[in-house]
Design an enzyme around this catalytic site. Structure first.
Site, PDB file in Angstrom:
ATOM      1  N   LEU A 136       1.698   4.585  -2.708  1.00 18.88           N
ATOM      2  CA  LEU A 136       0.259   6.141  -1.661  1.00 18.88           C
ATOM      3  C   LEU A 136       1.723   7.241  -2.821  1.00 18.88           C
ATOM      4  CD1 LEU A 136      -1.134   7.886  -0.293  1.00 18.88           C
ATOM      5  CD2 LEU A 136      -0.582   6.455   1.322  1.00 18.88           C
ATOM      6  N   ALA A 137       2.690   6.907  -2.732  1.00 20.12           N
ATOM      7  CA  ALA A 137       3.062   8.056  -2.823  1.00 20.12           C
ATOM      8  C   ALA A 137       4.076   8.272  -3.790  1.00 20.12           C
ATOM      9  CB  ALA A 137       4.945   7.289  -1.817  1.00 20.12           C
ATOM     10  N   GLY A 159       0.892  -1.733   0.462  1.00 23.86           N
ATOM     11  CA  GLY A 159       0.323   0.623   0.193  1.00 23.86           C
ATOM     12  C   GLY A 159       0.670   1.117   0.200  1.00 23.86           C
ATOM     13  N   GLU A 160       2.015   1.562   0.715  1.00 19.72           N
ATOM     14  CA  GLU A 160       2.522   2.258   0.546  1.00 19.72           C
ATOM     15  C   GLU A 160       3.886   3.074  -0.384  1.00 19.72           C
ATOM     16  OE1 GLU A 160       3.693  -0.488   2.607  1.00 19.72           O
ATOM     17  OE2 GLU A 160       2.570  -0.414   4.582  1.00 19.72           O
ATOM     18  N   GLY A 161       3.601   2.421  -1.463  1.00 16.98           N
ATOM     19  CA  GLY A 161       4.211   2.781  -2.753  1.00 16.98           C
ATOM     20  C   GLY A 161       3.352   2.925  -3.639  1.00 16.98           C
TER      21      GLY A 161
END
Length: 149
Positions: A107-108, A103-105
């Site tokens: 979102l960035a 999920g983090e990639g």
């Protein structure tokens, strides 16, 4: 991340068409999350993160609006219809079954991609989010006086 952004830069009527996210007509995202164990879950994480990143870039403002209804969180009709997601499955030796976080990639990526698309189209560098029409207009006016290049 690759995206297509339609921008109208007439300073007397700047809109960026931000009232409708369909301004973003295409997003292409490459994701490396290790070994995919459940593709449906991974797809959901990526699509959700992209939507959240679009909101961060263009409309979300929790300081101005203190309710979730009015703070600019994108709705389904606000997200581009053309989202292309490509996966690179490079297994992680230390991850469970070769998997990694997902999920983090995604979102960035959207907000810097959107802000850079605005810069590439107009020459105006946006340095704060959300890039509302007023923020973009200010940056474009700064270009006219040589303050923001």
């Amino acid at each position: 991340m690759v995206l297509s952004l339609d921008i109208e830069t007439n300073l007397s009527n700047i809109s960026l068409k931000i009232s409708s996210f369909k301004t973003l007509s295409l997003i292409i995202c490459m994701v490396d999350c290790g070994k995919i164990i459940n593709k449906l879950v991974v797809d959901g994480q990526v699509y959700g993160a992209l939507a959240q990143g679009i909101g961060l870039a263009l409309t979300e403002n929790l300081e101005k609006h203190t309710t979730l209804v009015k703070c600019g969180i994108p709705q389904i009709e606000d997200i581009p219809d053309d989202l292309e997601i490509y996966y690179e499955e490079a297994e992680r030796p230390d991850g469970p079954y070769g998997a990694s976080g997902v999920g983090e990639g995604p979102l960035a990526a959207p907000h810097p991609a959107i802000l850079n698309a605005i810069f590439n189209a107009t020459g105006a560098r946006i340095t704060k989010v959300p890039a509302t029409p007023d923020v973009v207009k200010e940056a474009l006016e700064g270009l006219e006086i040589g303050a923001n290049a």
